[in-house]
Write a protein that holds these residues in place. Structure first.
Motif, PDB file in Angstrom:
ATOM      1  N   UNK A 176     -30.026  13.960  36.949  1.00  0.00           N
ATOM      2  CA  UNK A 176     -29.932  15.227  36.226  1.00  0.00           C
ATOM      3  C   UNK A 176     -31.042  15.348  35.186  1.00  0.00           C
ATOM      4  N   UNK A 177     -31.560  14.201  34.714  1.00  0.00           N
ATOM      5  CA  UNK A 177     -32.630  14.216  33.730  1.00  0.00           C
ATOM      6  C   UNK A 177     -32.187  14.637  32.350  1.00  0.00           C
ATOM      7  N   UNK A 178     -30.879  14.737  32.130  1.00  0.00           N
ATOM      8  CA  UNK A 178     -30.352  15.142  30.829  1.00  0.00           C
ATOM      9  C   UNK A 178     -29.775  13.905  30.151  1.00  0.00           C
ATOM     10  N   UNK A 179     -30.341  13.532  29.009  1.00  0.00           N
ATOM     11  CA  UNK A 179     -29.925  12.289  28.359  1.00  0.00           C
ATOM     12  C   UNK A 179     -28.452  12.277  27.980  1.00  0.00           C
ATOM     13  N   UNK A 180     -27.899  13.433  27.611  1.00  0.00           N
ATOM     14  CA  UNK A 180     -26.487  13.479  27.221  1.00  0.00           C
ATOM     15  C   UNK A 180     -25.591  13.297  28.442  1.00  0.00           C
ATOM     16  N   UNK A 181     -25.986  13.882  29.555  1.00  0.00           N
ATOM     17  CA  UNK A 181     -25.232  13.667  30.792  1.00  0.00           C
ATOM     18  C   UNK A 181     -25.330  12.209  31.216  1.00  0.00           C
ATOM     19  N   UNK A 182     -26.524  11.645  31.146  1.00  0.00           N
ATOM     20  CA  UNK A 182     -26.728  10.250  31.540  1.00  0.00           C
ATOM     21  C   UNK A 182     -25.870   9.322  30.685  1.00  0.00           C
ATOM     22  N   UNK A 183     -25.685   9.677  29.407  1.00  0.00           N
ATOM     23  CA  UNK A 183     -24.877   8.821  28.529  1.00  0.00           C
ATOM     24  C   UNK A 183     -23.417   8.762  28.956  1.00  0.00           C
ATOM     25  N   UNK A 184     -22.978   9.691  29.786  1.00  0.00           N
ATOM     26  CA  UNK A 184     -21.595   9.693  30.284  1.00  0.00           C
ATOM     27  C   UNK A 184     -21.425   8.873  31.556  1.00  0.00           C
ATOM     28  N   UNK A 185     -22.529   8.309  32.053  1.00  0.00           N
ATOM     29  CA  UNK A 185     -22.501   7.657  33.369  1.00  0.00           C
ATOM     30  C   UNK A 185     -21.453   6.564  33.454  1.00  0.00           C
ATOM     31  N   UNK A 186     -21.425   5.664  32.494  1.00  0.00           N
ATOM     32  CA  UNK A 186     -20.493   4.540  32.563  1.00  0.00           C
ATOM     33  C   UNK A 186     -19.049   5.022  32.639  1.00  0.00           C
ATOM     34  N   UNK A 187     -18.680   5.959  31.769  1.00  0.00           N
ATOM     35  CA  UNK A 187     -17.313   6.451  31.757  1.00  0.00           C
ATOM     36  C   UNK A 187     -16.958   7.218  33.013  1.00  0.00           C
ATOM     37  N   UNK A 188     -17.839   8.129  33.442  1.00  0.00           N
ATOM     38  CA  UNK A 188     -17.551   8.941  34.624  1.00  0.00           C
ATOM     39  C   UNK A 188     -17.495   8.067  35.874  1.00  0.00           C
TER      40      UNK A 188
END
Length: 259
Positions: A176-188
């Protein structure tokens, strides 16, 4: 000429065993964490004092204090002077923490929490797929394909198959290239793995979600942003209905009616 003595073999330095208290505090934290997220210990409830609790769990006071520190770091409890350690309100829980998510799915997960989890996925993942279709690199696309190839080989019912699925979703969120979305990766990614395992263990014949995953991948590969969004939205909706059916088989009809 006298031969030089052979060098003594290097002695392997043995790592000192971890203190027993450090092996036990995680077990105590898990036990208390499960009681909190399942509602056995309700928000506002005061936990037993340190001495009584350490006796109850048959651990040292040091181990119990460390367990409480773990739970406090996850937002599940807080300490108040002259009152003690209290269960925190749900709004303070770090619900995307992998441990907290795992504890939620140990028993019968709260249906409101399941709904909330999938609402978050509805908000995040379809638009993440849209962005991934526009921004993904060839390497990220290859990781998505490798993940789905692994799922096709091993299936969602196996741990390795679920790890491959997790790799697919992680690569997608990263793309997605969005740092805030990427920060949710572990939880999601953890949430997806846990709900998938929950469905596989509870449903006699769970739906095959691989074709919907492939539709997401194909849209991203074709750089079809809207197609990727819509395919991911379908995937999330399927996940919700299957998870609710796994928790309560009688809910299947109601879920189909509302979704």
């Amino acid at each position: 000429m006298t031969a030089a003595p052979a060098p003594e073999p290097t002695k392997r330095r043995r790592r000192a065993p971890r203190p027993r208290s450090l092996r036990l505090h995680g077990t105590v934290a898990r036990d208390l964490g499960i009681r909190i997220v399942s509602g056995v210990l309700e928000p506002g409830e005061i936990l037993e004092g340190e001495i009584a609790a350490s006796l109850q769990f048959s651990v040292s006071r040091t181990a119990y204090r460390e367990a409480i520190r773990i739970l406090a770091a996850k937002g599940l409890v807080h300490s108040r002077p002259k009152i003690g350690t209290q269960v925190s309100p749900r709004r303070e829980w770090h619900l995307l923490d992998p441990d907290v998510l795992a504890w939620i799915f140990v028993g019968e997960p709260d249906p409101a929490l399941i709904q909330s989890l999938f609402e978050l996925r509805r908000i995040v993942e379809p638009d993440a797929a849209r962005l991934a279709a526009l921004r993904r690199s060839d390497a990220q696309l290859a990781r998505m394909k490798d993940g789905l190839d692994g799922v096709a080989e091993h299936g969602f019912a196996t741990e390795i198959g679920r790890r491959c699925d997790e790799a697919f979703h992680s690569a997608l969120l990263e793309a997605s290239g969005n740092d805030f979305v990427v920060s949710l990766t572990s939880g999601v990614a953890t949430a997806i793995a846990l709900t998938t395992a929950f469905k596989q263990h509870r449903l006699p014949a769970p739906h095959d979600a691989l074709p919907v995953h492939l539709a997401v991948y194909e849209a991203i590969a074709a750089q079809d942003a809207q197609g990727a969004h819509d395919a991911m939205a379908r995937l999330v909706e399927r996940g919700l209905s299957d998870t609710m059916e796994a928790r309560d088989p009688g809910s299947q009809g109601a879920m189909r009616a509302c979704c």
